[in-house]
Design an enzyme around this catalytic site. Structure first.
Site, PDB file in Angstrom:
ATOM      1  N   TYR A   1       0.820  -1.220   0.000  1.00 47.62           N
ATOM      2  CA  TYR A   1       0.000   0.000   0.000  1.00 47.62           C
ATOM      3  C   TYR A   1       0.855   1.272   0.000  1.00 47.62           C
ATOM      4  O   TYR A   1       0.342   2.359  -0.244  1.00 47.62           O
ATOM      5  CB  TYR A   1      -0.968   0.042   1.199  1.00 47.62           C
ATOM      6  CG  TYR A   1      -1.909  -1.144   1.314  1.00 47.62           C
ATOM      7  CD1 TYR A   1      -2.121  -2.005   0.236  1.00 47.62           C
ATOM      8  CD2 TYR A   1      -2.580  -1.413   2.491  1.00 47.62           C
ATOM      9  CE1 TYR A   1      -2.955  -3.099   0.345  1.00 47.62           C
ATOM     10  CE2 TYR A   1      -3.432  -2.499   2.604  1.00 47.62           C
ATOM     11  CZ  TYR A   1      -3.605  -3.349   1.528  1.00 47.62           C
ATOM     12  OH  TYR A   1      -4.441  -4.426   1.648  1.00 47.62           O
TER      13      TYR A   1
ATOM     14  N   HIS B   1       0.801 -11.622   2.011  1.00 45.87           N
ATOM     15  CA  HIS B   1      -0.265 -10.895   1.313  1.00 45.87           C
ATOM     16  C   HIS B   1      -0.896 -11.742   0.198  1.00 45.87           C
ATOM     17  O   HIS B   1      -2.115 -11.787   0.041  1.00 45.87           O
ATOM     18  CB  HIS B   1       0.321  -9.601   0.734  1.00 45.87           C
ATOM     19  CG  HIS B   1      -0.696  -8.549   0.453  1.00 45.87           C
ATOM     20  ND1 HIS B   1      -0.393  -7.217   0.519  1.00 45.87           N
ATOM     21  CD2 HIS B   1      -2.001  -8.610   0.102  1.00 45.87           C
ATOM     22  CE1 HIS B   1      -1.478  -6.507   0.213  1.00 45.87           C
ATOM     23  NE2 HIS B   1      -2.457  -7.338  -0.043  1.00 45.87           N
TER      24      HIS B   1
END
Ligand SMILES: NC(=O)c1ccc[n+]([C@@H]2O[C@H](COP(=O)([O-])OP(=O)(O)OC[C@H]3O[C@@H](n4cnc5c(N)ncnc54)[C@H](OP(=O)(O)O)[C@@H]3O)[C@@H](O)[C@H]2O)c1
Length: 273
Positions: free
Chosen positions: A47, A105
């Protein structure tokens, strides 16, 4: 805030998703979320906002111990050695000595789980994270990861919202005693426009977003909605003070339909659920 307990982790049952919230907006929204009562933050290396999340946490004045912070290792950092280095870099950006939950992730087809899972466990033993987990794993990968792990896998993060049938992977997570964290809980904007969720919401004086979040919470699933707007922070937080009836829960269950997955994997998918 209510918590979901899993393998010693106590995870607040509503989190704040921070994807896309960067720079001033990122730190401001994290600060605002914590001042409002959120106690669970979701970030990730990918992110590009771990700095902002750490900054928002410090700015809020909320005690570090009272906040559950998750970050995730991107799929290109899953090799032994590199995974550990990437976590050091994350903690440096967050300016924290450890996170509460560290997740893979996405799996990487080029790096075997037999390499990644022991590296993840090693990072936990080194004290860089209190708990470990995985995201976007299939049922088969979850079973393999659980066999390879010398430390408990506390949580699974997957896409869950009223339109997507995740029953198989949810059953697998339950079998492994893992907490489930739901990303895209608002189906990225589809939920607020849904007429059935709007009608159910009117009966409780709640919005369709609050209904979808409540539907997850009542199943023991932890939603992590994201918003860039302060008023929606409060709206989403207000999902926790009402109860959907069994009939309403069942009506929402029926909204599932094929082709409802929103997020595509960064590599070729191997979904079996
Ligand atoms: N592990 C993974 O692979 C993965 C993948 C995707 C996401 N995630 C995590 O999950 C979090 C949430 O998922 P997401 O951000 O993709 O989707 P989401 O939370 O389902 O939807 C976010 C969108 O909904 C809008 N929104 C938020 N609250 C609202 C409300 N009360 N009424 C109407 N619209 C509302 C937001 O717009 P405004 O900003 O305009 O409010 C934003 O465009 C992410 O931030 C990230 O932390 C993880």
């Amino acid at each position: 805030m209510d918590v979901i307990e899993s393998h010693g982790a106590r995870i607040p049952n509503l989190g704040f998703g921070t994807m896309t919230l960067k720079e001033d907006l990122g730190a401001e929204m994290v600060d605002a979320a914590l001042r409002l009562g959120y106690r669970h933050l979701d970030t990730a290396q990918m992110y590009g906002n771990e700095r902002e999340v750490g900054e928002g946490l410090r700015r809020s004045g909320v005690k570090r111990d009272d906040v559950f912070v998750t970050t995730k290792v991107w799929f290109n950092r899953l090799g032994a050695g590199d995974l550990e280095r990437s976590v050091d870099e994350s903690l440096e950006r967050l300016k924290l000595p450890f996170v509460d939950l560290l997740m893979i992730h996405w799996p990487n087809a080029q790096i075997p789980l037999a390499e990644t899972i022991p590296a993840l466990c090693k990072v936990k033993r080194a004290g860089l994270t209190k708990h470990i987990g995985v995201a976007n794993f299939t049922v088969a990968m979850l079973d393999e990861a659980a066999k390879l792990a010398s430390e408990p896998l506390a949580a699974l993060q997957i896409e869950v919202h009223p339109y997507l049938d995740q029953s198989k992977i949810l059953a697998a997570a339950r079998r492994h005693g893992m907490a489930v964290v739901a990303y895209c809980p608002l189906a990225r904007g589809k939920v607020p426009a849904d007429e059935i969720l709007q009608r159910i919401g009117r009966a409780h004086d709640k919005s369709p977003a609050q209904v979808a979040l409540r539907w997850l919470e009542q199943q023991g699933i932890i939603p992590i909605p994201r918003t860039s707007k302060r008023e929606r922070l409060a709206e989403n937080y207000g999902s926790r003070d009402f109860t959907l009836s069994a009939a309403e829960m069942a009506e929402i269950d029926k909204l599932k339909r094929p082709g409802s997955r929103i997020v595509s994997p960064p590599q070729a998918p191997a979904w079996d659920s």
